[in-house]
Design a protein around this motif. Structure first.
Motif, PDB file in Angstrom:
ATOM      1  N   SER A  74    -105.918 -23.684  42.146  1.00 36.94           N
ATOM      2  CA  SER A  74    -106.428 -24.838  42.882  1.00 36.94           C
ATOM      3  C   SER A  74    -107.726 -24.494  43.591  1.00 36.94           C
ATOM      4  O   SER A  74    -107.860 -23.419  44.156  1.00 36.94           O
ATOM      5  CB  SER A  74    -105.413 -25.268  43.946  1.00 36.94           C
ATOM      6  OG  SER A  74    -104.202 -25.586  43.326  1.00 36.94           O
ATOM      7  N   ARG A 100    -102.925 -30.252  37.686  1.00 40.88           N
ATOM      8  CA  ARG A 100    -103.356 -31.055  38.830  1.00 40.88           C
ATOM      9  C   ARG A 100    -104.224 -32.205  38.334  1.00 40.88           C
ATOM     10  O   ARG A 100    -105.359 -32.008  37.937  1.00 40.88           O
ATOM     11  CB  ARG A 100    -104.144 -30.199  39.830  1.00 40.88           C
ATOM     12  CG  ARG A 100    -103.329 -29.096  40.469  1.00 40.88           C
ATOM     13  CD  ARG A 100    -104.119 -28.424  41.576  1.00 40.88           C
ATOM     14  NE  ARG A 100    -104.154 -29.252  42.769  1.00 40.88           N
ATOM     15  CZ  ARG A 100    -105.188 -29.298  43.605  1.00 40.88           C
ATOM     16  NH1 ARG A 100    -106.261 -28.595  43.370  1.00 40.88           N
ATOM     17  NH2 ARG A 100    -105.141 -30.065  44.669  1.00 40.88           N
ATOM     18  N   GLU A 108    -115.361 -24.249  49.548  1.00 39.68           N
ATOM     19  CA  GLU A 108    -114.499 -23.062  49.574  1.00 39.68           C
ATOM     20  C   GLU A 108    -115.084 -21.955  48.726  1.00 39.68           C
ATOM     21  O   GLU A 108    -115.478 -22.162  47.624  1.00 39.68           O
ATOM     22  CB  GLU A 108    -113.107 -23.440  49.067  1.00 39.68           C
ATOM     23  CG  GLU A 108    -112.151 -22.262  49.038  1.00 39.68           C
ATOM     24  CD  GLU A 108    -112.232 -21.388  50.257  1.00 39.68           C
ATOM     25  OE1 GLU A 108    -112.275 -21.930  51.358  1.00 39.68           O
ATOM     26  OE2 GLU A 108    -112.299 -20.161  50.104  1.00 39.68           O
ATOM     27  N   ARG A 164    -111.374 -15.134  39.731  1.00 36.12           N
ATOM     28  CA  ARG A 164    -110.662 -15.879  40.755  1.00 36.12           C
ATOM     29  C   ARG A 164    -111.419 -16.161  42.077  1.00 36.12           C
ATOM     30  O   ARG A 164    -111.230 -17.179  42.700  1.00 36.12           O
ATOM     31  CB  ARG A 164    -109.319 -15.201  41.053  1.00 36.12           C
ATOM     32  CG  ARG A 164    -108.558 -15.781  42.247  1.00 36.12           C
ATOM     33  CD  ARG A 164    -108.221 -17.244  42.018  1.00 36.12           C
ATOM     34  NE  ARG A 164    -107.638 -17.829  43.234  1.00 36.12           N
ATOM     35  CZ  ARG A 164    -108.316 -18.581  44.083  1.00 36.12           C
ATOM     36  NH1 ARG A 164    -109.573 -18.820  43.897  1.00 36.12           N
ATOM     37  NH2 ARG A 164    -107.723 -19.082  45.131  1.00 36.12           N
ATOM     38  N   LEU A 216    -120.128 -28.627  57.874  1.00 37.88           N
ATOM     39  CA  LEU A 216    -119.240 -27.743  57.127  1.00 37.88           C
ATOM     40  C   LEU A 216    -119.401 -26.313  57.578  1.00 37.88           C
ATOM     41  O   LEU A 216    -118.825 -25.413  56.997  1.00 37.88           O
ATOM     42  CB  LEU A 216    -119.547 -27.856  55.632  1.00 37.88           C
ATOM     43  CG  LEU A 216    -119.268 -29.237  55.058  1.00 37.88           C
ATOM     44  CD1 LEU A 216    -119.969 -29.417  53.740  1.00 37.88           C
ATOM     45  CD2 LEU A 216    -117.777 -29.439  54.893  1.00 37.88           C
ATOM     46  N   VAL A 222    -114.144 -30.480  57.332  1.00 35.90           N
ATOM     47  CA  VAL A 222    -113.340 -29.294  57.116  1.00 35.90           C
ATOM     48  C   VAL A 222    -113.197 -28.753  55.723  1.00 35.90           C
ATOM     49  O   VAL A 222    -112.707 -29.433  54.859  1.00 35.90           O
ATOM     50  CB  VAL A 222    -111.879 -29.666  57.443  1.00 35.90           C
ATOM     51  CG1 VAL A 222    -111.400 -28.655  58.405  1.00 35.90           C
ATOM     52  CG2 VAL A 222    -111.718 -31.054  57.855  1.00 35.90           C
ATOM     53  N   GLY A 223    -113.444 -27.548  55.557  1.00 39.34           N
ATOM     54  CA  GLY A 223    -113.079 -26.831  54.355  1.00 39.34           C
ATOM     55  C   GLY A 223    -113.091 -27.732  53.144  1.00 39.34           C
ATOM     56  O   GLY A 223    -112.132 -27.791  52.400  1.00 39.34           O
ATOM     57  N   SER A 224    -114.118 -28.503  53.021  1.00 38.48           N
ATOM     58  CA  SER A 224    -114.219 -29.370  51.862  1.00 38.48           C
ATOM     59  C   SER A 224    -114.059 -28.512  50.616  1.00 38.48           C
ATOM     60  O   SER A 224    -114.407 -27.346  50.585  1.00 38.48           O
ATOM     61  CB  SER A 224    -115.589 -30.028  51.868  1.00 38.48           C
ATOM     62  OG  SER A 224    -116.131 -30.022  50.585  1.00 38.48           O
ATOM     63  N   ARG A 225    -113.497 -29.102  49.585  1.00 39.03           N
ATOM     64  CA  ARG A 225    -113.264 -28.342  48.351  1.00 39.03           C
ATOM     65  C   ARG A 225    -114.558 -27.693  47.880  1.00 39.03           C
ATOM     66  O   ARG A 225    -114.553 -26.599  47.369  1.00 39.03           O
ATOM     67  CB  ARG A 225    -112.776 -29.266  47.227  1.00 39.03           C
ATOM     68  CG  ARG A 225    -111.515 -29.986  47.553  1.00 39.03           C
ATOM     69  CD  ARG A 225    -111.129 -30.765  46.322  1.00 39.03           C
ATOM     70  NE  ARG A 225    -111.048 -29.835  45.213  1.00 39.03           N
ATOM     71  CZ  ARG A 225    -109.955 -29.193  44.876  1.00 39.03           C
ATOM     72  NH1 ARG A 225    -108.857 -29.388  45.538  1.00 39.03           N
ATOM     73  NH2 ARG A 225    -109.947 -28.366  43.868  1.00 39.03           N
ATOM     74  N   ALA A 266    -101.057 -25.214  40.294  1.00 39.27           N
ATOM     75  CA  ALA A 266    -100.464 -24.436  41.379  1.00 39.27           C
ATOM     76  C   ALA A 266     -99.555 -23.347  40.819  1.00 39.27           C
ATOM     77  O   ALA A 266     -99.160 -22.437  41.523  1.00 39.27           O
ATOM     78  CB  ALA A 266     -99.673 -25.349  42.308  1.00 39.27           C
TER      79      ALA A 266
END
Lengths: 647, 88
Positions: free
Chosen positions: A585, A525, A647, A613, A94, A641-644, A551
């Motif tokens: 999100s 979501r 972030e 935020r 990651l 990639v950019g796993s949740r 969203a």
């Protein structure tokens, strides 16, 4: 037959030249097959090579091997030499190596591993681990061992000897090393294969994409089949995530009869496999479709059966499983050949009295779970599953009147559908106890909800080198599972994790039920909703908070959405949510395996940082990485990639 | 089929628009998770789509440093280039 060690099982299986392990490779069509005779030889080489490196019986060896073939033979080789393997999942790449290394260091150090066997690529990343773990003598690249020719020097291994250490996540702690003996493994394998699955020696054929650093993949598909000489075909975990149809194609091609997956895997197949990809599939040989390792939602399994019935899948193949690493792997399975069985209980009794009272035969059926106003919701199950913890459940709140907007209990009784996971295995006991029954002195009665506790030959000896944790895990000699549930006619049912229950006016609510309802509101979501109770800010009573991702950015829309969410929960569960919070999100923290982290969200909320935020995840980055490394199954869910999480 | 950097990017934006959540603004600088709401399972799905579209294999290691669509473009382009299928 009496119980055998894994070593004995490998040697006995070697007589078979027809069955063995097959390894599917993503990049080409090659599928190298090793007969059980070949497995015996290959594992002997690895065992011999480890001995040549100076490892002796009882020494721990950390295994960080991304390739399934390397992993299987190194793991079995170590066991045959009496060396104790400590599987650690590979770096997820990651780009956040620091957290991974910290966690790996913890496991290596805690286990006292003398050797670490890994790939050349990963070896380069482990410099700091080697420097900081004083007992770690060598980090060895597996490539140098593949061609090893050292003879395995026989070592006497008994049922009481430690077979391997299974490091597992704790929701609030660093990874803990579950000590499993050969006796534990033999007992659990017998329970799974003979009683649970009625496996046919040499006949049943397994297919698995599960990561081998996790108990379900490792014990279920590497170890158990050795005892019964069943062929197993392994796929790389990430290949399944990328192209789920490859799982079913492999079952088709090799006439697989036994395969397992967590709830999310079945949902992923429903969501991702296209009609055009189903041509040529034939799942008629699949007699055991096990579902475990995370909470089970019956509707996800039904959707899978609906979709794949036309290519020969049988509803009756589903086996609902309950287990945990501390119990080797499995605790209870629903009856093979019976399909998903659920228990429909009255919500009111469950929440207010902790009693799972069977609902009267429905004038109002518990299905559909979703009010007719949103039929699309039930057709698109949420992925990944939202529930945290080890418990398997499928709770559905239904039977409500969508027009009932008044406060207070709904007019018609709410019902909850809970997946039945069958009885404890022979020689094992599962009982429910009050959470504060520290001596396990008073088992609760039938259908009374309490903390499930377990005893029997599959239960671990304890946590490695941690007497205090071990003592806390065994009140009165029973293993705490941390799951709330009940027994009905001897069958195990899971309601949720004990730490997450929300208590309002003496009633116990399970966050999953609230989250599920909120997720039915358009604009929310699905699968990204967290409910929890908090004593903050006034410390007078537990307040119910529900946070959802959306969203939608328009503030006026937020207000409307929050109102809808509050109403949905009020109507179905009869509970007034004190605070509804909308976030963007990706803000809600998740574990490495994609499970929402309720405790972490609550903390962020209490500290007032949830709405800042730049997100809870920013704050938690290191924590999350620790989580990631703790949860072995997490590897494949968030490996990229950019796993949740990151972030 | 050969590609140009422009056509790769156009195609990528198209694929990501399909996978991004409603209302997300999809640009080269968009971060997959934070801006587009694509979760890790969603990312695997995107990768499968890209492999089909560009007829190439994107190994897991190649994705380790990916954060934005631009990063994905770089990963795709370098593979096309190795295959001699990238112009310019």
């Amino acid at each position: 037959m009496s119980l055998r060690t894994v070593v004995q099982a490998i040697e006995d299986a070697a007589a078979s030249t027809k069955t063995g392990y097959r390894f599917v490779d993503e990049t080409n069509d090659a599928e190298p097959f090793f007969t059980h005779a070949g497995v015996e030889r290959q594992s002997a080489r690895f065992g011999g090579a480890l001995q040549a490196l100076g490892a002796k019986k009882g020494d721990r060896v950390a295994l960080i091997l991304p390739d399934n073939t390397d992993f299987v033979f190194a793991f079995l080789g170590a066991i045959r030499a009496g060396i104790v393997p400590v599987p650690i999942y590979p770096p997820t790449g990651l780009g956040k190596l620091a957290g991974y290394l910290e966690n790996t260091l913890h496991i290596v150090d805690k286990s006292g591993a003398k050797l670490c066997l890994t790939s050349t690529e990963i070896k380069r990343m482990l410099g700091s681990v080697q420097a900081k773990a004083p007992r770690l003598e060598k980090v060895v690249a597996v490539e140098t061992l593949r061609a090893a020719r050292e003879e395995l020097r026989p070592v006497k291994v008994d049922l009481d000897d430690v077979a391997f250490l299974q490091f597992t996540s704790g929701s609030t702690s660093r990874p803990k090393g579950v000590v499993l003996t050969h006796g534990n493994l033999a007992a659990n394998v017998r329970a799974i294969m003979e009683q649970g699955l009625a496996a046919r020696d040499g006949v049943d054929s397994g297919v698995s994409w599960l990561p081998l650093y996790h108990d379900m993949g490792l014990i279920g598909f590497v170890i158990a089949p050795l005892y019964h000489r069943n062929t197993v075909t392994f796929l790389p975990p990430l290949l399944f995530l990328k192209r789920p149809v490859r799982w079913l194609e492999t079952l088709t091609r090799h006439r697989g009869s036994i395969s397992f997956g967590p709830n999310f895997a079945y949902a992923l197949c429903v969501k991702r496999i296209r009609e055009s990809e189903m041509e040529g599939l034939d799942l008629s040989s699949w007699r055991i479709a096990g579902c475990g390792a995370e909470p089970i939602r019956a509707e996800n399994l039904r959707a899978f059966a609906d979709k794949f019935r036309s290519v020969g899948f049988s509803d009756r193949a589903f086996v609902s499983c309950y287990g945990m690493a501390e119990s080797t792997l499995a605790i209870a399975f629903s009856r093979a050949g019976a399909g998903v069985k659920t228990d429909v209980v009255l919500g009111e009794s469950l929440w207010s009295k902790g009693l799972a009272e069977a609902a009267p035969p429905p004038a109002v059926t518990p299905r559909p779970a979703i009010p007719p106003a949103t039929p699309s919701a039930s057709a698109a199950p949420s992925v990944p599953a939202v529930d945290e913890g080890k418990g398997e459940r499928g709770a559905v709140v239904g039977g409500r009147d969508p027009n009932n907007t008044t406060e207070g209990p709904p007019e018609r009784p709410s019902t909850i559908e809970i997946v039945q996971c069958g009885p404890a295995f022979d020689g094992h006991e599962v009982r429910a106890f009050a959470v504060d029954d520290d001596d396990s002195a008073h088992p609760l009665g039938d259908r009374q909800v309490g903390e499930l506790r377990l005893r029997g030959p599959s239960v671990m000896r304890g946590y490695f080198d941690d007497d205090e944790l071990t003592r806390l895990a065994f009140p009165g000699g029973w293993l705490r599972t941390g799951d709330l549930g009940y027994l009905a006619d001897g069958n195990v049912h899971i309601c949720g994790r004990s730490k997450e229950v929300i208590i309002v006016n003496g009633r116990n609510y399970y966050p999953q039920d609230l989250e599920w309802e909120a997720g039915t509101v358009p604009g929310v979501r699905r699968g990204n909703v967290i409910a929890f109770g908090t004593m903050k800010p006034h410390n007078d009573r537990e307040r119910v908070v529900l946070v959802f991702e959306t969203a939608v950015v328009d503030p006026a829309e937020h207000i409307r959405l929050k109102g809808e969410v509050r109403k949905a929960v009020q109507q179905s569960v009869g509970l007034t949510v004190d605070d509804v919070v909308a976030v963007a999100s990706g803000v809600l923290p998740k574990t490495s395996s994609g499970k929402l982290q309720r405790a972490k969200t609550r903390e962020a909320y209490e500290n007032g940082i949830l709405l800042g935020r730049s997100s809870a995840r920013e704050v938690d980055r290191l924590e999350v990485l620790k989580e990631l490394a703790k949860s072995q199954i997490g590897y494949f869910r968030h490996a990229l990639v950019g796993s949740r999480d990151e972030e | 089929m050969t590609w140009t950097r422009d056509s790769v990017r156009t195609e990528l934006l198209k694929v990501f628009r399909r996978h991004a959540e409603d209302g997300a603004d999809v640009t080269e600088g968009s971060r997959l998770v934070a801006d587009l709401g694509i979760d890790s399972l969603g990312v695997m799905e995107v990768i499968a789509d890209l492999e089909d579209k560009f007829h190439l294999h994107i190994p897991d290691e190649a994705l380790r440093e990916v954060d934005t669509i631009r990063d994905v473009a770089t990963a795709v382009e370098s593979r096309l280039q190795n295959d001699g299928r990238l112009e310019g």
